[in-house]
Scaffold this motif. Structure first.
Motif, PDB file in Angstrom:
ATOM      1  N   ILE A 140     -21.008  44.537 -57.095  1.00 13.23           N
ATOM      2  CA  ILE A 140     -22.454  44.481 -56.904  1.00 13.23           C
ATOM      3  C   ILE A 140     -22.956  45.883 -56.594  1.00 13.23           C
ATOM      4  O   ILE A 140     -22.466  46.548 -55.683  1.00 13.23           O
ATOM      5  CB  ILE A 140     -22.834  43.528 -55.754  1.00 13.23           C
ATOM      6  N   ASN A 141     -23.927  46.333 -57.371  1.00 12.09           N
ATOM      7  CA  ASN A 141     -24.521  47.652 -57.138  1.00 12.09           C
ATOM      8  C   ASN A 141     -26.037  47.480 -57.205  1.00 12.09           C
ATOM      9  O   ASN A 141     -26.612  47.340 -58.290  1.00 12.09           O
ATOM     10  CB  ASN A 141     -24.037  48.653 -58.178  1.00 12.09           C
ATOM     11  N   GLY A 142     -26.675  47.446 -56.020  1.00 11.08           N
ATOM     12  CA  GLY A 142     -28.103  47.163 -55.974  1.00 11.08           C
ATOM     13  C   GLY A 142     -28.366  45.728 -56.385  1.00 11.08           C
ATOM     14  O   GLY A 142     -27.770  44.795 -55.845  1.00 11.08           O
ATOM     15  N   CYS A 143     -29.213  45.541 -57.379  1.00 15.48           N
ATOM     16  CA  CYS A 143     -29.526  44.189 -57.867  1.00 15.48           C
ATOM     17  C   CYS A 143     -28.693  43.823 -59.086  1.00 15.48           C
ATOM     18  O   CYS A 143     -28.905  42.755 -59.670  1.00 15.48           O
ATOM     19  CB  CYS A 143     -31.016  44.095 -58.216  1.00 15.48           C
ATOM     20  N   GLN A 144     -27.772  44.684 -59.484  1.00 17.38           N
ATOM     21  CA  GLN A 144     -27.008  44.447 -60.702  1.00 17.38           C
ATOM     22  C   GLN A 144     -25.578  44.020 -60.398  1.00 17.38           C
ATOM     23  O   GLN A 144     -24.989  44.421 -59.390  1.00 17.38           O
ATOM     24  CB  GLN A 144     -26.990  45.700 -61.569  1.00 17.38           C
ATOM     25  N   VAL A 145     -25.031  43.225 -61.302  1.00 14.30           N
ATOM     26  CA  VAL A 145     -23.645  42.770 -61.214  1.00 14.30           C
ATOM     27  C   VAL A 145     -22.859  43.436 -62.338  1.00 14.30           C
ATOM     28  O   VAL A 145     -23.232  43.330 -63.513  1.00 14.30           O
ATOM     29  CB  VAL A 145     -23.554  41.239 -61.343  1.00 14.30           C
ATOM     30  N   PHE A 146     -21.777  44.123 -61.971  1.00 11.54           N
ATOM     31  CA  PHE A 146     -20.959  44.845 -62.936  1.00 11.54           C
ATOM     32  C   PHE A 146     -19.555  44.232 -63.001  1.00 11.54           C
ATOM     33  O   PHE A 146     -19.069  43.652 -62.033  1.00 11.54           O
ATOM     34  CB  PHE A 146     -20.816  46.317 -62.543  1.00 11.54           C
ATOM     35  N   ALA A 147     -18.925  44.394 -64.156  1.00 17.37           N
ATOM     36  CA  ALA A 147     -17.511  44.047 -64.313  1.00 17.37           C
ATOM     37  C   ALA A 147     -16.976  44.817 -65.516  1.00 17.37           C
ATOM     38  O   ALA A 147     -17.694  45.604 -66.135  1.00 17.37           O
ATOM     39  CB  ALA A 147     -17.330  42.542 -64.482  1.00 17.37           C
ATOM     40  N   TYR A 148     -15.722  44.573 -65.833  1.00 15.90           N
ATOM     41  CA  TYR A 148     -15.040  45.274 -66.933  1.00 15.90           C
ATOM     42  C   TYR A 148     -15.879  45.207 -68.215  1.00 15.90           C
ATOM     43  O   TYR A 148     -16.245  44.131 -68.681  1.00 15.90           O
ATOM     44  CB  TYR A 148     -13.673  44.648 -67.137  1.00 15.90           C
ATOM     45  N   GLY A 149     -16.186  46.375 -68.778  1.00 12.38           N
ATOM     46  CA  GLY A 149     -17.166  46.497 -69.835  1.00 12.38           C
ATOM     47  C   GLY A 149     -16.968  45.610 -71.058  1.00 12.38           C
ATOM     48  O   GLY A 149     -17.886  44.884 -71.461  1.00 12.38           O
ATOM     49  N   PRO A 150     -15.792  45.644 -71.725  1.00 10.03           N
ATOM     50  CA  PRO A 150     -15.615  44.802 -72.913  1.00 10.03           C
ATOM     51  C   PRO A 150     -15.825  43.314 -72.622  1.00 10.03           C
ATOM     52  O   PRO A 150     -16.348  42.583 -73.462  1.00 10.03           O
ATOM     53  CB  PRO A 150     -14.162  45.100 -73.322  1.00 10.03           C
ATOM     54  N   TYR A 151     -15.420  42.875 -71.422  1.00 12.84           N
ATOM     55  CA  TYR A 151     -15.615  41.474 -71.023  1.00 12.84           C
ATOM     56  C   TYR A 151     -17.109  41.165 -70.855  1.00 12.84           C
ATOM     57  O   TYR A 151     -17.621  40.165 -71.379  1.00 12.84           O
ATOM     58  CB  TYR A 151     -14.838  41.235 -69.728  1.00 12.84           C
ATOM     59  N   VAL A 152     -17.833  42.031 -70.144  1.00 14.36           N
ATOM     60  CA  VAL A 152     -19.252  41.800 -69.895  1.00 14.36           C
ATOM     61  C   VAL A 152     -20.055  41.863 -71.199  1.00 14.36           C
ATOM     62  O   VAL A 152     -20.993  41.073 -71.408  1.00 14.36           O
ATOM     63  CB  VAL A 152     -19.814  42.813 -68.872  1.00 14.36           C
ATOM     64  N   LYS A 153     -19.675  42.777 -72.070  1.00 18.41           N
ATOM     65  CA  LYS A 153     -20.375  42.902 -73.354  1.00 18.41           C
ATOM     66  C   LYS A 153     -20.335  41.583 -74.113  1.00 18.41           C
ATOM     67  O   LYS A 153     -21.327  41.165 -74.733  1.00 18.41           O
ATOM     68  CB  LYS A 153     -19.728  44.020 -74.183  1.00 18.41           C
TER      69      LYS A 153
END
Length: 373
Positions: free
Chosen positions: A13-26
């Motif tokens: 979690i970074n601010g209001c955004q949720v991040f994860a491993y790029g190819p998976y999120v894409k």
């Protein structure tokens, strides 16, 4: 539609955004474009910052339900797992009961627990993405075999489409041969085939982990350098093998031939593919290796091991080279193509034509069909 994702991927979690491993999120972003509400049941670490390979989810209504990271590698972690299991199963039951569509990401520890829990929700619409090697004849960890057996069992698992890489000729209505995609139709551009001039440029893309065997690509490059063939290997990715690779570079004095770039953003990687003659990728096990498909998209000829559906991707050698895990063999395969440039150009052309059939637009259309069923 309330869309539930069950995954072992660590989320940040970074601010209001949720991040994860790029190819998976894409890929996930293509699934969630079609739904009203997204719930992700997965591990979360609020103290970690996204790195260059991570991407943010794109959806106005997304919720993370935290699950503990699961492993059973030590006695302490096994005790923690036993302690956490009732809580995890309780949360799985609650979230599955609320969901309109259940989506499992397998293989993985959370995927295994999701496989077990979904048995009790036979009337719910469900999909599972099995991102590993489905080949029934391949050696697999026990927990992977459990997941495959549960997902393919038409008595235990109902109302489910399991997306598997490759066509294994299995008459099972649960299983659907699938693919993945990295590039859009708009990214297709006229890409001249590389002439086999020097220095030859090799690329490795993936985690620097022993299962991906990045050192084998380094050894093959060293073989060619010893024969005074002007070549460079560029490795993109991070992992525990980085230290040993750097030591290898230093000990063999290969600073002018082997380069570690770490994790980079997509545009940089695309430029690297377009400049490379060969992908050197001798992984132990894969599902649908994106590095192979992406290299082919840009006319970079893959030299890779015959695992999972990779032989099908390469047309059993018409679109690349299939080899054993042997750096000498990898080097000699490159030399053979150097001596037969016509064959190299044909493989590069075949690879590009085939890979460009699998665009993000096609992938999204197939997802839409699954969500409407």
């Amino acid at each position: 539609m309330r869309f539930l994702i069950i995954s072992h991927v660590v989320h940040k979690i970074n601010g209001c955004q949720v991040f994860a491993y790029g190819p998976y999120v894409k890929e996930i972003n293509l699934w969630i474009k079609q739904v009203d509400e997204v719930v992700i049941l997965a591990p979360q670490k609020s103290d970690l910052l996204p790195n260059p390979i991570d991407l943010a989810y794109i959806h106005p209504n997304i919720k993370i339900v935290q699950a503990p990271e699961i492993d059973a590698l030590t006695w302490l972690s096994r005790l923690k797992l036993i302690w956490n299991l009732p809580k995890i199963f309780f949360e799985l039951f609650i979230q599955m009961a609320k969901a309109d569509h259940i989506h499992l990401r397998c293989p993985g520890n959370m995927g295994l627990l999701g496989c077990l829990t979904q048995i009790f929700f036979s009337k719910k619409a469900k999909t599972a993405k099995y991102a590993g090697n489905w080949d029934p004849s391949s050696p697999q960890p026990l927990t992977y075999r459990w997941q495959r057996n549960i997902l393919s069992n038409q008595f235990l698992t109902k109302n489910m489409k399991v997306l598997v890489y490759g066509d294994w000729g299995i008459g099972n209505k649960n299983l659907l041969s699938f693919f993945t995609a990295s590039y859009t139709v708009n990214e297709i551009e006229e890409t001249p085939l590389r002439t086999l001039d020097f220095p030859l440029i090799f690329i490795f893309v993936g985690s620097l982990h022993h299962g991906k065997n990045p050192m084998l690509s380094c050894l093959a490059t060293a073989e060619l350098v010893a024969k005074r063939i002007d070549c460079q290997l560029h490795l993109y990715g991070e992992g525990p093998e980085r230290i040993s690779i750097q030591n290898f570079i230093d000990q063999r004095d290969l600073k002018a031939n082997i380069f570690l770039h770490g994790n980079v953003e997509g545009p940089i990687l695309k430029k690297a593919y377009k400049a490379s003659h060969f992908l050197l990728f001798a992984s132990d096990s894969e599902g649908w290796p994106k590095a192979v498909a992406e290299a082919m998209f840009w006319g970079c000829v893959p030299i890779t091991t015959s695992v999972s559906c990779v032989p099908q991707m390469l047309g059993n050698g018409e679109r690349g080279e299939l080899i054993d895990k042997d750096p000498v063999l990898m080097a000699s395969t490159i030399e053979a193509l150097l001596n037969n440039p016509t064959i190299y150009f044909q493989k590069a052309s075949n690879a590009m034509k085939w890979s460009r059939e699998f665009t993000i637009e096609k992938f999204e259309r197939e997802i839409q069909k699954l969500l409407k069923e």
